[in-house]
Write a protein that holds these residues in place. Sequence first.
Motif, short mmCIF file in Angstrom:
data_model
loop_
_atom_site.label_atom_id
_atom_site.label_comp_id
_atom_site.label_asym_id
_atom_site.label_seq_id
_atom_site.Cartn_x
_atom_site.Cartn_y
_atom_site.Cartn_z
N TRP A 91 0.82 -1.13 0.12
CA TRP A 91 -0.02 -0.07 -0.01
C TRP A 91 0.89 1.30 -0.05
O TRP A 91 0.66 2.16 -0.68
N LEU A 92 1.78 1.23 0.81
CA LEU A 92 2.89 2.44 0.80
C LEU A 92 3.51 2.58 -0.39
O LEU A 92 3.65 3.78 -0.82
N ASN A 93 3.83 1.60 -1.22
CA ASN A 93 4.33 1.60 -2.59
C ASN A 93 3.32 2.33 -3.49
O ASN A 93 3.69 3.31 -4.27
N GLU A 94 2.15 1.81 -3.56
CA GLU A 94 1.12 2.55 -4.25
C GLU A 94 0.83 4.03 -3.88
O GLU A 94 0.50 4.74 -4.61
N LEU A 95 0.75 4.16 -2.46
CA LEU A 95 0.67 5.60 -2.18
C LEU A 95 1.71 6.52 -2.76
O LEU A 95 1.57 7.62 -3.18
N GLY A 96 2.90 6.01 -2.71
CA GLY A 96 3.99 6.79 -3.17
C GLY A 96 3.93 6.97 -4.55
O GLY A 96 4.26 8.20 -5.06
N ALA A 97 3.59 5.95 -5.29
CA ALA A 97 3.56 6.10 -6.71
C ALA A 97 2.39 7.16 -6.78
O ALA A 97 2.36 7.84 -7.85
N VAL A 152 9.59 9.59 1.33
CA VAL A 152 10.14 8.64 0.29
C VAL A 152 9.71 9.19 -0.91
O VAL A 152 10.41 8.90 -1.83
N ALA A 153 8.44 9.43 -1.21
CA ALA A 153 7.77 9.92 -2.62
C ALA A 153 8.84 11.22 -2.75
O ALA A 153 9.24 11.36 -4.25
N THR A 154 9.19 12.12 -1.95
CA THR A 154 9.84 13.19 -2.17
C THR A 154 11.31 12.85 -2.79
O THR A 154 11.93 13.26 -3.91
N ALA A 155 11.95 11.91 -2.05
CA ALA A 155 13.33 11.32 -2.43
C ALA A 155 13.22 10.69 -3.64
O ALA A 155 14.10 10.90 -4.53
N ILE A 166 11.03 4.14 -5.44
CA ILE A 166 10.04 4.19 -4.27
C ILE A 166 10.40 2.64 -3.62
O ILE A 166 10.22 2.68 -2.42
N ARG A 167 10.03 1.71 -4.23
CA ARG A 167 10.32 0.23 -3.78
C ARG A 167 11.31 0.10 -2.92
O ARG A 167 11.33 -0.42 -1.82
N ARG A 168 12.59 0.58 -3.50
CA ARG A 168 13.54 0.57 -2.81
C ARG A 168 14.00 1.26 -1.49
O ARG A 168 14.15 0.67 -0.39
N TYR A 169 13.54 2.49 -1.54
CA TYR A 169 13.39 3.30 -0.62
C TYR A 169 12.43 2.87 0.58
O TYR A 169 12.69 3.00 1.78
#
Length: 183
Positions: A91-97, A152-155, A166-169
């Motif tokens: 979910w965090l991966n999808e949120l970041g994307a 994470v999204a910003t980075a 995103i996934r790596r971070y």
Amino acid sequence: MAQVRSMRADARRNRELLLEAAVEAFAAHGEGASLDDIAKRAGVGSGTLYRHFPTRQALLEAAYVDRIESIAARAGELAGQLPPGEALVEWLNELGAGMLRIRGLRALLGGGTECCDPLKGAVSRLVGAAREAGVLRRDVEPVDVLRLAHGVATASELAGGEGTQIRRYLELLMTGLRAQGAP
């Protein structure tokens, strides 16, 4: 929402045109997109824009409410399909994307507005389940996770590559959040 239905047809059409133009402008230029340009794209005057959306924040919220609810609903789907820790990470991966695709979303999430309450509820459920399963440290709070996801999204955006980091971070982040001894 009742207010939108009770509008005259031309006012409702103008509002819809403004929202479409806003989504396009925010996607292209981020949350700082020119409101005057949004009004021009919609084919209406600035006064019409401000009658419907008195602030930039109001326009951002209206433009993204459906997407926010969709991302929040996805948390429930993932929780039903995956173990708690995996559901949270996915979910965090999808949120970041989503924060990279929907450029104004990061501003909304960073501002802690009410329109993000569905996301807050979703992360609370996922974090609670992951803590109960012993996957997350007991001191990890949902707000911590949302703020870190924002980072994470910003980075990832700063790293370029359309969010491929995103996934790596997130994996690096989750290493720090995992409970001692959790896989």
